[in-house]
Every structure is written in structure tokens, then in C-alpha cells.
Scaffold this active site. Structure first.
Site, short mmCIF file in Angstrom:
data_model
loop_
_atom_site.label_atom_id
_atom_site.label_comp_id
_atom_site.label_asym_id
_atom_site.label_seq_id
_atom_site.Cartn_x
_atom_site.Cartn_y
_atom_site.Cartn_z
N PHE A 153 0.83 -1.20 0.00
CA PHE A 153 0.00 0.00 0.00
C PHE A 153 0.86 1.25 0.00
O PHE A 153 2.01 1.22 0.44
CB PHE A 153 -0.93 -0.01 1.22
N CYS A 154 0.27 2.34 -0.48
CA CYS A 154 0.93 3.63 -0.56
C CYS A 154 1.65 3.94 0.76
O CYS A 154 1.05 3.75 1.82
CB CYS A 154 -0.12 4.70 -0.87
N PRO A 155 2.90 4.34 0.70
CA PRO A 155 3.70 4.71 -0.47
C PRO A 155 4.63 3.61 -0.97
O PRO A 155 5.48 3.86 -1.81
CB PRO A 155 4.52 5.88 0.07
N ASP A 197 -2.86 -1.86 -5.13
CA ASP A 197 -3.32 -0.65 -4.45
C ASP A 197 -3.90 0.33 -5.48
O ASP A 197 -3.18 0.77 -6.38
CB ASP A 197 -2.16 0.00 -3.71
N SER A 200 -4.41 3.38 -5.35
CA SER A 200 -3.73 4.67 -5.39
C SER A 200 -2.60 4.69 -6.42
O SER A 200 -2.16 5.77 -6.84
CB SER A 200 -3.20 5.07 -4.02
#
Length: 79
Positions: free
Chosen positions: A16-18, A43, A45
């Protein structure tokens, strides 16, 4: 249209981000200028972050797609 040829692959599924972009930043330097890196991520994002990464660092986003909740990107390394 099939997926482009690529020189290396980065599997960022489950991250997941980042993390996906951090790994991409480290991995793209291993690719020769003009080479293509395939990135697979889960993810959502990344659909925003990876195009921005390419824009800011002068890499070319050659191809992107969503396939069964996985996001696939092909990035040509800039100079």
C-alpha cells in the site's frame, strides 16, 4: 492490443501507498535508459501515483490497465 515487451518486472501486489512507488523508485534505476519496467500492483492509489511519478521524473508511461483488481503499468525509463 497485447502488453508491451519489457526488460524487468516489479511485483508490488499486496503493498500500500507509499510502498509501491518507493519500490518503483529503487527498481527503475536498475533498468537501462529506454528499457521498460512492468509493474503489477493491487493498491488503487497507484493509478494516481505512478503516472505522477513518471511525469515528475521524466519516465514514459507506455501502457496501463486494470485486470481483475490488479493494476499493470509499463514504464520506459527516461534519462
Amino acid at each position: 492490443m497485447g502488453q508491451p515487451e519489457h526488460d524487468a518486472e516489479l511485483d508490488a501486489r499486496g503493498l500500500f501507498c507509499p510502498e509501491p512507488v518507493m519500490l518503483l523508485h529503487n527498481r527503475i534505476v536498475d533498468i537501462s535508459v529506454g528499457g521498460v519496467l512492468k509493474v503489477v500492483a493491487t493498491d488503487p492509489s497507484t493509478t494516481r501515483d505512478i503516472p505522477r511519478f513518471c511525469q515528475f521524473l521524466n519516465h514514459e508511461l507506455v501502457y496501463s490497465a486494470e485486470d481483475d483488481q490488479e493494476f499493470v503499468f509499463f514504464i520506459r525509463r527516461g534519462s
